[in-house]
Design a protein around this motif. Structure first.
Motif, PDB file in Angstrom:
ATOM      1  N   TYR A   1     -10.216  32.948 -36.080  1.00  0.00           N
ATOM      2  CA  TYR A   1      -9.273  33.382 -37.119  1.00  0.00           C
ATOM      3  C   TYR A   1      -9.660  34.705 -37.779  1.00  0.00           C
ATOM      4  O   TYR A   1      -9.047  35.084 -38.781  1.00  0.00           O
TER       5      TYR A   1
ATOM      6  N   ILE B   1      -6.690  37.092 -38.301  1.00  0.00           N
ATOM      7  CA  ILE B   1      -5.487  36.622 -39.007  1.00  0.00           C
ATOM      8  C   ILE B   1      -5.689  36.780 -40.512  1.00  0.00           C
ATOM      9  O   ILE B   1      -6.654  36.260 -41.081  1.00  0.00           O
TER      10      ILE B   1
ATOM     11  N   THR C   1      -0.689  36.235 -44.044  1.00  0.00           N
ATOM     12  CA  THR C   1       0.131  35.791 -42.912  1.00  0.00           C
ATOM     13  C   THR C   1       0.106  34.272 -42.796  1.00  0.00           C
ATOM     14  O   THR C   1       1.145  33.627 -42.585  1.00  0.00           O
ATOM     15  N   LEU C   2      -1.082  33.704 -42.941  1.00  0.00           N
ATOM     16  CA  LEU C   2      -1.216  32.253 -42.879  1.00  0.00           C
ATOM     17  C   LEU C   2      -0.450  31.589 -44.019  1.00  0.00           C
ATOM     18  O   LEU C   2       0.275  30.605 -43.801  1.00  0.00           O
TER      19      LEU C   2
ATOM     20  N   GLN D   1       3.289  31.580 -43.472  1.00  0.00           N
ATOM     21  CA  GLN D   1       3.707  30.544 -42.513  1.00  0.00           C
ATOM     22  C   GLN D   1       3.687  29.173 -43.156  1.00  0.00           C
ATOM     23  O   GLN D   1       4.576  28.346 -42.908  1.00  0.00           O
TER      24      GLN D   1
ATOM     25  N   GLN E   1      -0.975  34.214 -32.449  1.00  0.00           N
ATOM     26  CA  GLN E   1      -1.122  34.029 -33.894  1.00  0.00           C
ATOM     27  C   GLN E   1      -0.445  32.749 -34.357  1.00  0.00           C
ATOM     28  O   GLN E   1      -1.003  32.001 -35.162  1.00  0.00           O
ATOM     29  N   ASP E   2       0.750  32.466 -33.824  1.00  0.00           N
ATOM     30  CA  ASP E   2       1.480  31.252 -34.204  1.00  0.00           C
ATOM     31  C   ASP E   2       0.737  30.000 -33.749  1.00  0.00           C
ATOM     32  O   ASP E   2       0.723  28.983 -34.449  1.00  0.00           O
TER      33      ASP E   2
ATOM     34  N   LYS F   1      -2.510  29.649 -33.388  1.00  0.00           N
ATOM     35  CA  LYS F   1      -3.671  29.458 -34.260  1.00  0.00           C
ATOM     36  C   LYS F   1      -3.239  28.918 -35.627  1.00  0.00           C
ATOM     37  O   LYS F   1      -3.923  28.058 -36.202  1.00  0.00           O
ATOM     38  N   ILE F   2      -2.128  29.419 -36.125  1.00  0.00           N
ATOM     39  CA  ILE F   2      -1.652  28.963 -37.436  1.00  0.00           C
ATOM     40  C   ILE F   2      -1.195  27.506 -37.364  1.00  0.00           C
ATOM     41  O   ILE F   2      -1.452  26.717 -38.286  1.00  0.00           O
TER      42      ILE F   2
END
Length: 334
Positions: free
Chosen positions: A27, A30, A34-35, A38, A294-295, A297-298
């Motif tokens: 991470y 990121i 951003t996290l 989401q 990224q999505d 990981k989130i």
């Protein structure tokens, strides 16, 4: 020779350090904003539903555990107390990997007077059955998503080339396998009294004996059905979270099953609460399914984070509840 406590502390710190390093490596690119964005945009009705399902799964695991307890000592264990002990175990696993099994047995032994040895025996059987169901779930995921499995394998090795070479050299391969089997047989015969061989044999014998013993339980069907339902609940939890996040809302049931399998393997790793390993494996398989890195990981961070909070809150409540119960005092015979 290191003192056992020092050795255990070093092991705990190493596993925690590994978990933190994997998490940071995954991470590091990121941004928190951003996290958080989401998280805010997620459908929390679906995610809240996943937490309710998980709580029911924890209770069901506790109820299943009571079916294995037939000790004549102490007092009978209710499904409520068994649930609270299970949650204390999950809480302990966040501190020390694999400590949860001992912790939940210890707390029930304290309140109900049943020997830790008997309780640990039931936990070993329980874990063995879970391992069987995990293998079955992996096989099911392979059948449902076999093309993806083959595609992933092709990324590592050229399966078509290997198959062609194997066909051309079939007599040599069969002969080599025969020699290997003979070598292993001779090796096993020579070292069959080695401690590792004996431990492996004893472990398999205990699993076999335990599985046979389930048929003699008061409610064997309840045990097998609840074992199956626990894995169905794992799937429904993952499915609900996938519906609550826009980037994964269109995943098929088979794809969610595959994500669940990878997450389960990540949780088996000897690190606190599967931190890092769960995130890495779930994010990896989502990327293979076409989800942006990224999505993916989130998604892993949200489902693991919500489950972590649930275990912390429910586990602390269960720990406080069980510690307030009086310790079992064995009745004195006159």
């Amino acid at each position: 020779m290191l003192h056992p406590r020092i050795k255990q502390t070093i092991q705990v710190l190493l596993s925690l350090g590994l978990a933190i390093w994997i998490f940071w490596f995954l991470y590091r690119d990121i941004e928190i904003d951003t996290l958080w964005s989401q998280v805010q945009s997620s459908n929390w009705i679906w995610i809240g539903f996943s937490l309710v399902i998980s709580l029911f799964g924890f209770w069901l695991r506790g109820w299943r555990w009571t079916l294995l307890m037939d000790s004549k000592e102490g007092k009978p264990i209710s499904s409520g107390d068994s649930y609270h002990a299970v949650m204390v175990g999950y809480l302990a696993n966040l501190l020390v990997p694999r400590a949860g099994e001992v912790a939940r047995c210890g707390i029930l032994s304290r309140t109900n007077g049943i020997s830790i040895g008997h309780l640990l025996g039931t936990v070993i059987l329980e874990r063995s059955i879970d391992l069987v169901f995990l293998m079955g779930t992996i096989a099911m995921a392979f059948l449902v998503e076999n093309q993806l499995f083959i595609s992933l394998a092709n990324q590592l090795v050229n399966l078509e080339f290997l198959l062609q070479k194997a066909t051309q050299n079939l007599p040599i391969i069969l002969g080599g396998l025969g020699v290997l089997v003979l070598f292993l047989y001779i090796l096993f015969r020579k070292f069959r009294q080695h401690s590792l061989i004996l431990k492996a044999q004893n472990f398999l014998r205990e699993i076999y004996s335990g599985i046979k013993g389930i048929a003699r339980l008061g409610n064997p069907w309840g045990f097998w059905i609840s074992s199956l339902m626990i894995w169905v609940i794992y799937f429904l939890t993952m499915f609900a979270v996938s519906k609550g996040i826009a980037s994964t809302a269109n995943l098929s049931s088979g794809e969610v099953l595959l994500v669940m399998v990878m997450g389960s393997i990540g949780m088996v790793a000897p690190v606190q609460g599967g931190i890092g390993t769960f995130h890495a494996l779930v994010a990896f398989i989502l990327i293979q399914l076409g989800i942006a890195e990224q999505d993916g990981k989130i998604f892993a961070a949200i489902i693991h984070g919500t489950q972590l909070v649930l275990i912390l809150v429910a586990g602390l409540i269960s720990w406080i509840y069980m510690m307030q119960k009086p310790a079992w005092n064995k009745p004195v015979r006159e």
